[in-house]
Scaffold this motif. Structure first.
Motif, PDB file in Angstrom:
ATOM      1  N   GLY A 165       4.654  -3.601  -5.464  1.00 36.97           N
ATOM      2  CA  GLY A 165       4.287  -3.157  -4.129  1.00 36.97           C
ATOM      3  C   GLY A 165       3.956  -1.682  -4.117  1.00 36.97           C
ATOM      4  N   THR A 166       3.485  -1.214  -2.978  1.00 38.43           N
ATOM      5  CA  THR A 166       3.137   0.193  -2.766  1.00 38.43           C
ATOM      6  C   THR A 166       3.946   0.723  -1.597  1.00 38.43           C
ATOM      7  N   ILE A 167       4.487   1.930  -1.748  1.00 40.09           N
ATOM      8  CA  ILE A 167       5.231   2.579  -0.671  1.00 40.09           C
ATOM      9  C   ILE A 167       4.644   3.975  -0.475  1.00 40.09           C
ATOM     10  N   SER A 168       4.353   4.331   0.764  1.00 44.09           N
ATOM     11  CA  SER A 168       3.829   5.661   1.069  1.00 44.09           C
ATOM     12  C   SER A 168       4.793   6.404   1.988  1.00 44.09           C
ATOM     13  N   ILE A 169       4.603   7.725   2.083  1.00 45.15           N
ATOM     14  CA  ILE A 169       5.383   8.481   3.070  1.00 45.15           C
ATOM     15  C   ILE A 169       4.976   8.031   4.466  1.00 45.15           C
TER      16      ILE A 169
END
Length: 229
Positions: A165-169
């Protein structure tokens, strides 16, 4: 009296940790002006889109307390959502430093994805020792349309490795981003988001309710938004 009652309510019914983190990060972004809001005089992005919001999360790296809080926010989210992760991926350029901080805290390998392949040498797009059997989490500073993030995901997938998965601020929550990530078969999430940011902005009198409604209209169709009517 109103403020006291609110504090009692929070004590009796504490918010989930993820909500507290989201709210605090939104507050930090506004405080250091990493996010600027101007409905009356929209910003113009490099894509040509007009926007009532401009976001530069790289500013957080210059503030140790904020940088540390965000790092731990990422670590907690990775551990909660992707406990099987074996590596961290940063996306150039804004998320390379963030990714290194997260990987170091978790004791995991780190690689990063260039915005484009080098024009010399090995012409690498991915930098670092990539494990084709690895399970990676992509770290981003910002997700708008999702295009750059999705390219990073696909670059890692092309090696045979798995992207969990991808996590951003921060994420604008554009429909385009959701569709882009769905095509990769991966999830994406953010530590904070537009809704939380606007709630904080209203709390600190940075914008009014009618301006908030205008920004939500922009969120639904950013490509065709031309400013406040």
């Amino acid at each position: 009296m109103h403020k006291l009652s609110a504090k009692i309510f929070i004590f009796l019914r504490p918010k989930p940790r993820s909500d507290v983190t989201s709210s605090k990060i939104a507050e930090y972004l506004l405080k250091i002006k990493a996010v600027k809001i101007d409905v009356g005089n929209p910003f113009q992005w490099s894509s040509g889109w007009k926007s009532p919001i401009y976001c530069d999360n790289r500013l957080t790296l210059s503030h140790p307390e904020i940088r540390d809080f965000i790092k731990h926010g990422f670590v907690e989210r990775v551990k909660a959502e992707y406990p099987e992760a074996t590596g961290i991926v940063g996306v150039a350029t804004g998320a390379i430093a963030l990714g290194v901080l997260v990987a170091d805290e978790m004791g995991l390998p780190f690689i990063y994805v260039r915005s484009k392949a080098k024009g010399h040498g090995m012409q690498n797009l991915l930098e670092g020792d990539v494990d084709s059997n690895g399970k990676y989490v992509v770290i981003e500073d910002l997700v708008s349309t999702g295009c750059s993030s999705v390219k990073a995901v696909q670059a890692v997938q092309a090696t045979g490795a798995t992207v969990l998965g991808t996590i951003s601020i921060f994420s604008y929550g554009f429909p385009q981003a959701k569709a882009a990530f769905e095509e990769t078969g991966t999830q994406y999430d953010s530590l904070t988001n537009l809704k939380t940011l606007l709630e904080k902005a209203q709390e600190f009198d940075y914008l009014q309710a009618d301006e908030q409604a205008t920004i939500f209209d922009w969120q639904q169709d950013p490509a065709n938004w031309n400013g406040q009517e």
